[in-house]
Design a protein around this motif. Structure first.
Motif, PDB file in Angstrom:
ATOM      1  N   ALA A  46      -0.396 -24.671  23.381  1.00 39.24           N
ATOM      2  CA  ALA A  46       0.460 -23.987  22.362  1.00 39.24           C
ATOM      3  C   ALA A  46      -0.333 -22.910  21.891  1.00 39.24           C
ATOM      4  CB  ALA A  46       0.791 -25.175  21.571  1.00 39.24           C
ATOM      5  N   TRP A  47       0.452 -21.576  22.182  1.00 34.52           N
ATOM      6  CA  TRP A  47      -0.413 -20.513  21.482  1.00 34.52           C
ATOM      7  C   TRP A  47       0.458 -19.833  20.387  1.00 34.52           C
ATOM      8  CZ3 TRP A  47      -5.190 -18.616  23.579  1.00 34.52           C
ATOM      9  CH2 TRP A  47      -5.703 -19.520  24.942  1.00 34.52           C
ATOM     10  N   LEU A  48      -0.306 -19.439  19.362  1.00 29.47           N
ATOM     11  CA  LEU A  48       0.660 -18.634  18.414  1.00 29.47           C
ATOM     12  C   LEU A  48      -0.002 -17.379  18.157  1.00 29.47           C
ATOM     13  CD1 LEU A  48       2.693 -18.328  15.910  1.00 29.47           C
ATOM     14  CD2 LEU A  48       0.793 -19.738  14.662  1.00 29.47           C
ATOM     15  N   PHE A  49       0.774 -16.310  18.472  1.00 29.98           N
ATOM     16  CA  PHE A  49       0.491 -14.877  18.396  1.00 29.98           C
ATOM     17  C   PHE A  49       0.880 -14.337  17.048  1.00 29.98           C
ATOM     18  CE2 PHE A  49      -1.224 -14.096  22.490  1.00 29.98           C
ATOM     19  CZ  PHE A  49      -0.781 -15.133  23.265  1.00 29.98           C
ATOM     20  N   THR A  50       0.118 -13.934  15.988  1.00 29.70           N
ATOM     21  CA  THR A  50       0.620 -13.431  14.825  1.00 29.70           C
ATOM     22  C   THR A  50       0.054 -11.748  14.655  1.00 29.70           C
ATOM     23  OG1 THR A  50      -1.212 -14.020  13.475  1.00 29.70           O
ATOM     24  CG2 THR A  50       0.626 -15.562  13.710  1.00 29.70           C
ATOM     25  N   GLY A  51       0.699 -11.079  14.008  1.00 34.85           N
ATOM     26  CA  GLY A  51       0.282  -9.570  13.803  1.00 34.85           C
ATOM     27  C   GLY A  51       1.512  -8.804  13.095  1.00 34.85           C
ATOM     28  N   PRO A 159       2.073 -31.461  31.454  1.00 29.57           N
ATOM     29  CA  PRO A 159       0.850 -30.923  31.868  1.00 29.57           C
ATOM     30  C   PRO A 159       0.707 -29.625  32.419  1.00 29.57           C
ATOM     31  CG  PRO A 159       1.691 -32.907  33.330  1.00 29.57           C
ATOM     32  CD  PRO A 159       2.495 -32.707  32.217  1.00 29.57           C
ATOM     33  N   ARG A 160       1.747 -28.980  32.757  1.00 34.16           N
ATOM     34  CA  ARG A 160       1.580 -27.556  33.315  1.00 34.16           C
ATOM     35  C   ARG A 160       2.531 -26.793  32.454  1.00 34.16           C
ATOM     36  NH1 ARG A 160       0.060 -27.906  38.847  1.00 34.16           N
ATOM     37  NH2 ARG A 160       0.637 -25.807  39.444  1.00 34.16           N
ATOM     38  N   THR A 161       2.886 -27.063  31.310  1.00 32.17           N
ATOM     39  CA  THR A 161       3.691 -26.255  30.350  1.00 32.17           C
ATOM     40  C   THR A 161       2.830 -25.538  29.481  1.00 32.17           C
ATOM     41  OG1 THR A 161       5.650 -27.769  30.679  1.00 32.17           O
ATOM     42  CG2 THR A 161       5.701 -26.292  28.690  1.00 32.17           C
ATOM     43  N   VAL A 162       3.225 -24.108  29.178  1.00 35.10           N
ATOM     44  CA  VAL A 162       2.386 -23.531  28.004  1.00 35.10           C
ATOM     45  C   VAL A 162       3.281 -22.775  27.134  1.00 35.10           C
ATOM     46  CG1 VAL A 162       1.020 -21.584  27.620  1.00 35.10           C
ATOM     47  CG2 VAL A 162       0.484 -22.976  29.821  1.00 35.10           C
ATOM     48  N   TRP A 163       3.393 -23.162  25.673  1.00 35.55           N
ATOM     49  CA  TRP A 163       4.094 -22.447  24.767  1.00 35.55           C
ATOM     50  C   TRP A 163       3.570 -21.347  24.394  1.00 35.55           C
ATOM     51  CZ3 TRP A 163       9.248 -23.970  23.466  1.00 35.55           C
ATOM     52  CH2 TRP A 163       9.467 -25.384  24.097  1.00 35.55           C
ATOM     53  N   MET A 164       4.135 -20.091  24.269  1.00 35.78           N
ATOM     54  CA  MET A 164       3.465 -19.139  23.393  1.00 35.78           C
ATOM     55  C   MET A 164       4.709 -18.572  22.373  1.00 35.78           C
ATOM     56  SD  MET A 164       1.985 -16.917  26.643  1.00 35.78           S
ATOM     57  CE  MET A 164       1.390 -17.706  27.958  1.00 35.78           C
ATOM     58  N   LEU A 165       4.141 -18.839  21.049  1.00 38.12           N
ATOM     59  CA  LEU A 165       5.072 -18.584  19.947  1.00 38.12           C
ATOM     60  C   LEU A 165       4.360 -17.130  19.256  1.00 38.12           C
ATOM     61  CD1 LEU A 165       5.053 -22.020  18.155  1.00 38.12           C
ATOM     62  CD2 LEU A 165       6.626 -21.221  20.138  1.00 38.12           C
ATOM     63  N   CYS A 166       5.344 -16.309  18.955  1.00 36.77           N
ATOM     64  CA  CYS A 166       4.956 -15.000  18.116  1.00 36.77           C
ATOM     65  C   CYS A 166       5.854 -14.988  16.730  1.00 36.77           C
ATOM     66  CB  CYS A 166       5.815 -13.872  18.919  1.00 36.77           C
ATOM     67  SG  CYS A 166       5.104 -14.033  20.730  1.00 36.77           S
ATOM     68  N   ALA A 167       5.210 -14.678  15.976  1.00 34.87           N
ATOM     69  CA  ALA A 167       5.487 -14.634  14.470  1.00 34.87           C
ATOM     70  C   ALA A 167       4.744 -13.558  13.870  1.00 34.87           C
ATOM     71  CB  ALA A 167       5.219 -15.722  13.758  1.00 34.87           C
ATOM     72  N   PRO A 168       5.142 -12.949  12.758  1.00 41.32           N
ATOM     73  CA  PRO A 168       4.295 -11.826  11.798  1.00 41.32           C
ATOM     74  C   PRO A 168       3.047 -12.383  11.344  1.00 41.32           C
ATOM     75  CG  PRO A 168       6.720 -11.806  11.378  1.00 41.32           C
ATOM     76  CD  PRO A 168       6.671 -13.064  12.255  1.00 41.32           C
ATOM     77  N   SER A 169       3.192 -13.612  10.528  1.00 40.03           N
ATOM     78  CA  SER A 169       2.117 -14.011   9.963  1.00 40.03           C
ATOM     79  C   SER A 169       2.091 -15.694  10.183  1.00 40.03           C
ATOM     80  CB  SER A 169       1.996 -13.745   8.668  1.00 40.03           C
ATOM     81  OG  SER A 169       2.866 -14.682   7.861  1.00 40.03           O
ATOM     82  N   LEU A 170       0.903 -16.043   9.931  1.00 42.52           N
ATOM     83  CA  LEU A 170       0.700 -17.719  10.026  1.00 42.52           C
ATOM     84  C   LEU A 170       1.573 -18.368   9.025  1.00 42.52           C
ATOM     85  CD1 LEU A 170      -2.879 -18.731   9.917  1.00 42.52           C
ATOM     86  CD2 LEU A 170      -1.066 -19.387  11.854  1.00 42.52           C
ATOM     87  N   LEU A 184      -4.121 -16.539  17.699  1.00 45.50           N
ATOM     88  CA  LEU A 184      -4.527 -15.248  17.991  1.00 45.50           C
ATOM     89  C   LEU A 184      -4.035 -14.303  17.107  1.00 45.50           C
ATOM     90  CD1 LEU A 184      -4.683 -15.319  21.806  1.00 45.50           C
ATOM     91  CD2 LEU A 184      -6.513 -15.428  20.339  1.00 45.50           C
ATOM     92  N   THR A 185      -4.769 -13.304  16.353  1.00 45.41           N
ATOM     93  CA  THR A 185      -4.155 -12.423  15.574  1.00 45.41           C
ATOM     94  C   THR A 185      -4.416 -10.800  15.993  1.00 45.41           C
ATOM     95  OG1 THR A 185      -5.288 -13.685  13.888  1.00 45.41           O
ATOM     96  CG2 THR A 185      -4.326 -11.699  12.976  1.00 45.41           C
ATOM     97  N   LEU A 186      -3.399 -10.382  16.211  1.00 48.87           N
ATOM     98  CA  LEU A 186      -3.523  -8.769  16.392  1.00 48.87           C
ATOM     99  C   LEU A 186      -3.536  -8.075  15.463  1.00 48.87           C
ATOM    100  CD1 LEU A 186      -1.525 -10.710  18.785  1.00 48.87           C
ATOM    101  CD2 LEU A 186      -1.257  -8.294  19.722  1.00 48.87           C
ATOM    102  N   GLY A 187      -4.231  -6.920  15.284  1.00 51.24           N
ATOM    103  CA  GLY A 187      -4.193  -6.051  14.269  1.00 51.24           C
ATOM    104  C   GLY A 187      -3.431  -4.898  14.607  1.00 51.24           C
ATOM    105  N   THR A 188      -3.034  -3.840  13.664  1.00 53.03           N
ATOM    106  CA  THR A 188      -2.470  -2.643  13.746  1.00 53.03           C
ATOM    107  C   THR A 188      -3.091  -1.672  14.778  1.00 53.03           C
ATOM    108  OG1 THR A 188      -1.385  -2.709  11.754  1.00 53.03           O
ATOM    109  CG2 THR A 188      -1.337  -0.609  12.663  1.00 53.03           C
ATOM    110  N   PRO A 189      -2.687  -1.264  15.940  1.00 46.08           N
ATOM    111  CA  PRO A 189      -3.581  -0.451  16.850  1.00 46.08           C
ATOM    112  C   PRO A 189      -3.550   0.896  16.138  1.00 46.08           C
ATOM    113  CG  PRO A 189      -1.066  -0.935  17.606  1.00 46.08           C
ATOM    114  CD  PRO A 189      -1.323  -1.496  16.348  1.00 46.08           C
ATOM    115  N   PRO A 190      -4.771   1.552  16.571  1.00 48.11           N
ATOM    116  CA  PRO A 190      -5.014   2.731  15.934  1.00 48.11           C
ATOM    117  C   PRO A 190      -4.047   3.704  16.538  1.00 48.11           C
ATOM    118  CG  PRO A 190      -7.116   1.903  17.273  1.00 48.11           C
ATOM    119  CD  PRO A 190      -5.943   0.929  17.364  1.00 48.11           C
ATOM    120  N   VAL A 191      -3.807   4.820  15.908  1.00 49.31           N
ATOM    121  CA  VAL A 191      -2.785   6.208  16.015  1.00 49.31           C
ATOM    122  C   VAL A 191      -3.245   6.459  17.239  1.00 49.31           C
ATOM    123  CG1 VAL A 191      -2.260   8.198  15.387  1.00 49.31           C
ATOM    124  CG2 VAL A 191      -2.147   6.260  13.602  1.00 49.31           C
TER     125      VAL A 191
END
Ligand code: ZN
Length: 401
Positions: A46-51, A159-170, A184-191
């Motif tokens: 289980a993964w959580l992507f925020t940014g 055993p072979r399942t992966v969850w990937m959740l995305c949200a603005p913040s924790l 995992l936290t993503l930042g604002t990419p540079p212009v």
């Protein structure tokens, strides 16, 4: 080219995902060589992507999904999974891989029923790929009930399942769920990085690419739309004129009405593009004849679709208004920067004249109050205040300064 190419300005996250994909790949290979799966398992299920919006949360999740499904022969020679060319990578990226399900909602919330269906699916072994991947783009929209349904699946994943959740913040994700995810936290990419990708991938000319990247302050999706869609440019231009048009009460009310009309028009256009086909498809699936009466017992399903379309319309309208408010905030932030002589880059250079005019005719304290008025409008809409009332209150406050 690799699966990571669209993930702009996120080198750290990219490194972490590439390493995880390599571990995951070794794990599946070990299993197919007859070793038991759990032995030495390093895979996180289980993964959580925020940014912040536009930072590329779902792009990161999709790239990771593709890397997990990579079947390139180079892997056996020590290459990293995620070649971008093999069937596993390619179909994952374009959204046709059987074992990669991307959940994107047009609705304000994700309910128990949809989540149950997903959880059931997540119990299955991958059909053709190496992993069964479920990407949920708007995990912040899970209702509490839906969150509890998901929790069980995340706690005891197949055993072979992966969850990937995305949200603005924790904070946007239920604590019980986020505590079971690798975060995992993503930042604002540079212009510069955003402009570069518009030039390289979308063929936008450099001047327009830089202007769009700067105006949207690192939001890739919005930058791309602004650079490639004439209508988006016209809309932004109209929004950035609002500060000059609110000299009297009549101007305030008119500007408010126009902001609402534009959002309503967006929702209507979206409905025309999607709803008609969706309704026809459902009718056909239920055994109806075009233009004819529907068979008995299908009214419930038709009603359910109508409700869904109505909720989607509301959300489209809100998203469109939200974008206008974001642009207005950016405008006043630039005004404040000019008034304070700040050296930070001005985002809206293309309306420099208007920025100068407002900066000269008001004080920093007034500008701050105006920014607060825009924020208050957004908060009012979150509390379901009628949009026109909220926007009128905002334009009146902007005038008062
Ligand atoms: Zn590949």
């Amino acid at each position: 080219m690799t699966v990571w190419d669209d993930l702009v300005g996120q080198d750290r996250v990219r490194g972490q995902l590439a390493a995880a994909a390599k571990d995951a790949d070794a794990l599946v290979t070990a299993v197919s060589d007859g070793k038991p799966l759990e032995q030495g398992s390093k895979m996180t299920h289980a993964w959580l992507f925020t940014g912040p919006p536009g930072s590329g949360r779902s792009t990161a999740a999709r790239a990771f999904a593709a890397a997990l499904q990579c079947t390139s022969p180079d892997r056996a020679l020590g290459g990293e999974p995620g070649c971008g060319f093999c069937d596993g990578c390619h179909t994952s990226l374009i959204g046709t891989h059987t074992d990669v399900q991307v959940i994107r909602t047009d609705l304000l919330s994700i309910g128990v029923k949809e989540t149950r269906d997903l959880v059931r699916r997540a119990q299955l072994s991958p059909a053709v790929g190496r992993w069964q991947v479920i990407v949920m783009e708007d995990a912040d929209r899970l209702t509490e009930g839906a969150g509890n349904v998901l929790l069980k699946a995340v706690e005891e994943p197949a055993p072979r399942t992966v969850w990937m959740l995305c949200a603005p913040s924790l904070e946007d994700v239920l604590p019980t769920i986020r505590s079971r995810c690798r975060h995992l936290t993503l930042g604002t990419p540079p212009v510069e990085a955003v402009a570069d990708v518009l030039i390289r991938r979308d063929g936008v000319d450099p001047e327009r690419a830089h202007s769009a990247a700067r105006a949207t302050q690192g939001h890739i999706g919005r930058a791309r739309r602004l650079a490639t869609d004439e209508r988006a440019r016209a809309r932004r231009a109209a929004v950035l004129k609002v500060p000059l048009r609110i000299a009297d009460v009549g101007g305030c009310l008119k500007a408010a009405q126009e902001l609402i009309d534009t959002a309503t028009e967006d929702a209507k256009q979206m409905a025309e593009e999607v709803d008609v086909k969706e309704t026809e498809d459902l009718k056909a699936a239920l055994g109806g004849v075009a233009g004819g009466r529907m068979p008995r017992g299908t009214a419930g399903a038709m009603k359910e679709l109508e409700d869904k379309q109505k909720r989607r319309k509301t959300r489209t309208q809100r998203d469109s208004l939200d974008l206008a408010l974001t642009e207005l905030t950016g405008f006043y932030r630039d005004v404040l920067a000019l008034q304070l002589g700040s050296r930070i880059a001005i985002a809206n250079v293309d309306v420099q004249d208007s920025l100068d005019r407002i900066a000269e005719s008001s004080t920093p304290a007034q500008t701050l109050r105006r920014i607060e008025a825009v924020i208050a409008c957004r908060q009012a809409m979150d509390r379901n205040v009628a949009p026109l009332l909220a926007v009128e209150a905002m334009t009146m406050s902007l005038r008062a300064g």
